[in-house]
Enzyme design. Structure first.
Site, PDB file in Angstrom:
ATOM      1  N   HIS A  18       0.794  -1.197  -0.009  1.00 43.44           N
ATOM      2  CA  HIS A  18      -0.042   0.034   0.020  1.00 43.44           C
ATOM      3  C   HIS A  18       0.877   0.960   0.047  1.00 43.44           C
ATOM      4  O   HIS A  18       0.650   2.172  -0.524  1.00 43.44           O
ATOM      5  CB  HIS A  18      -0.785   0.151   1.193  1.00 43.44           C
ATOM      6  CG  HIS A  18      -2.132  -1.054   1.282  1.00 43.44           C
ATOM      7  ND1 HIS A  18      -2.067  -1.761   2.393  1.00 43.44           N
ATOM      8  CD2 HIS A  18      -3.018  -1.214   0.428  1.00 43.44           C
ATOM      9  CE1 HIS A  18      -3.094  -2.752   2.549  1.00 43.44           C
ATOM     10  NE2 HIS A  18      -3.318  -2.397   1.325  1.00 43.44           N
ATOM     11  N   LYS A  42     -18.201  -5.762   7.550  1.00 43.36           N
ATOM     12  CA  LYS A  42     -16.833  -6.710   7.690  1.00 43.36           C
ATOM     13  C   LYS A  42     -16.090  -6.651   8.845  1.00 43.36           C
ATOM     14  O   LYS A  42     -15.986  -5.578   9.429  1.00 43.36           O
ATOM     15  CB  LYS A  42     -15.947  -6.051   6.151  1.00 43.36           C
ATOM     16  CG  LYS A  42     -15.084  -7.034   5.738  1.00 43.36           C
ATOM     17  CD  LYS A  42     -14.398  -6.309   4.536  1.00 43.36           C
ATOM     18  CE  LYS A  42     -13.094  -6.561   4.344  1.00 43.36           C
ATOM     19  NZ  LYS A  42     -12.426  -6.002   3.180  1.00 43.36           N
ATOM     20  N   ARG A  91      -1.886  -5.895  -8.281  1.00 38.17           N
ATOM     21  CA  ARG A  91      -0.730  -6.804  -8.168  1.00 38.17           C
ATOM     22  C   ARG A  91      -0.726  -7.836  -9.013  1.00 38.17           C
ATOM     23  O   ARG A  91       0.244  -8.186  -9.313  1.00 38.17           O
ATOM     24  CB  ARG A  91      -1.142  -7.403  -6.700  1.00 38.17           C
ATOM     25  CG  ARG A  91      -0.980  -6.457  -5.474  1.00 38.17           C
ATOM     26  CD  ARG A  91      -1.408  -6.894  -4.229  1.00 38.17           C
ATOM     27  NE  ARG A  91      -3.035  -7.292  -4.371  1.00 38.17           N
ATOM     28  CZ  ARG A  91      -3.668  -7.689  -3.455  1.00 38.17           C
ATOM     29  NH1 ARG A  91      -3.059  -8.198  -2.128  1.00 38.17           N
ATOM     30  NH2 ARG A  91      -5.021  -8.128  -3.397  1.00 38.17           N
ATOM     31  N   SER A 129      -3.202  -7.528   3.164  1.00 38.07           N
ATOM     32  CA  SER A 129      -3.326  -7.262   4.593  1.00 38.07           C
ATOM     33  C   SER A 129      -3.780  -8.718   5.262  1.00 38.07           C
ATOM     34  O   SER A 129      -3.351  -9.105   6.323  1.00 38.07           O
ATOM     35  CB  SER A 129      -4.444  -6.454   4.842  1.00 38.07           C
ATOM     36  OG  SER A 129      -3.929  -5.055   4.392  1.00 38.07           O
TER      37      SER A 129
HETATM   38  O1  PNS Z   1      -9.147  -2.649   0.513  1.00 40.71           O
HETATM   39  P1  PNS Z   1     -10.205  -2.997  -0.023  1.00 40.71           P
HETATM   40  O2  PNS Z   1     -11.127  -3.698   0.910  1.00 40.71           O
HETATM   41  O3  PNS Z   1      -9.982  -3.893  -1.421  1.00 40.71           O
HETATM   42  O4  PNS Z   1     -11.213  -1.707  -0.459  1.00 40.71           O
HETATM   43  C1  PNS Z   1     -12.219  -1.717  -1.005  1.00 40.71           C
HETATM   44  C2  PNS Z   1     -13.113  -0.421  -1.214  1.00 40.71           C
HETATM   45  C3  PNS Z   1     -12.872   0.234   0.130  1.00 40.71           C
HETATM   46  C4  PNS Z   1     -12.339   0.639  -1.862  1.00 40.71           C
HETATM   47  C5  PNS Z   1     -14.498  -0.622  -1.307  1.00 40.71           C
HETATM   48  O5  PNS Z   1     -15.156  -1.788  -0.809  1.00 40.71           O
HETATM   49  C6  PNS Z   1     -15.374   0.617  -1.306  1.00 40.71           C
HETATM   50  O6  PNS Z   1     -15.240   1.580  -1.965  1.00 40.71           O
HETATM   51  N1  PNS Z   1     -16.418   0.595  -0.439  1.00 40.71           N
HETATM   52  C7  PNS Z   1     -17.217   1.683  -0.292  1.00 40.71           C
HETATM   53  C8  PNS Z   1     -18.708   1.367  -0.509  1.00 40.71           C
HETATM   54  C9  PNS Z   1     -18.857   1.537  -2.158  1.00 40.71           C
HETATM   55  O7  PNS Z   1     -18.645   2.734  -2.553  1.00 40.71           O
HETATM   56  N2  PNS Z   1     -19.120   0.545  -2.831  1.00 40.71           N
HETATM   57  C10 PNS Z   1     -19.314   0.627  -4.382  1.00 40.71           C
HETATM   58  C11 PNS Z   1     -18.074   0.221  -5.077  1.00 40.71           C
HETATM   59  S1  PNS Z   1     -18.531  -0.686  -6.245  1.00 40.71           S
END
Ligand code: PNS
Length: 161
Positions: A18, A42, A91, A129
């Site tokens: 990150h 989550k 990645r 993570s």
């Molecule tokens: O590190 P991660 O868990 O891969 O990040 C995922 C994240 C936080 C970018 C995604 O889950 C997110 O944007 N969540 C907020 C809710 C949202 O906007 N969802 C629609 C995206 S399709």
């Protein structure tokens, strides 16, 4: 015009992978906000405050990065921050399908916001993570893939070597 980019994620915890993406984003955009998702559904290993604190300490060396948290829809948050760009790291090909779908979904919701992908350094291509947490939990060493402050926090959290 100043371009603000949001680098969103769970950051549970932040890893060297990150940090690499954040550093590269900071070299391109005027301001980068690393935004930690407050995810009530989550189960996170670390609280949002802990995740933000680890991210802040790990990124303190980069002047144009700040750390924040967000709740709800990412695009709403991006608009609220007057940012035009979402940063995501890639990645491997296996990341692509999910990322592509998320980028298209976000574009559907907010066409003016751009998703900007940054490819990781191959040395971090296997770092996540969840694997860091699991390896640490079972006594393996993750010293090379997280910064010292995160390593110390993992020790405090899991009480392991
Ligand atoms: O590190 P991660 O868990 O891969 O990040 C995922 C994240 C936080 C970018 C995604 O889950 C997110 O944007 N969540 C907020 C809710 C949202 O906007 N969802 C629609 C995206 S399709």
């Amino acid at each position: 015009m100043k371009v603000i980019a949001i680098y969103p994620g769970s950051f549970d915890p932040i890893t060297n992978g990150h940090i690499y993406i954040a550093e590269r984003a900071a070299a391109i955009f005027d301001e980068v906000i690393v935004s930690v998702l407050v995810n009530e559904r989550k189960n996170s290993a670390f609280s949002v405050d802990e995740r933000c604190e680890m991210a802040r300490e790990s990124l303190a060396h980069i002047k144009n990065i700040t750390v924040d948290s967000f709740n709800g829809l990412l695009v709403d948050y991006v608009r609220q921050k007057n940012a035009g760009v979402i940063i995501r790291g890639l990645r491997a090909m296996s990341d692509f399908e999910y990322e592509f779908q998320m980028a298209l979904m976000n574009r559907q919701l907010a066409p003016e916001i751009e998703t900007f992908f940054i490819v990781t350094d191959p040395k971090y291509s296997y770092v996540s993570s969840s694997s860091v947490r699991e390896i640490f939990h079972f006594g393996g060493t993750v010293r090379d893939v997280v910064p010292k402050n995160v390593f110390d926090k993992l020790r405090e959290h899991y009480g392991k070597p």
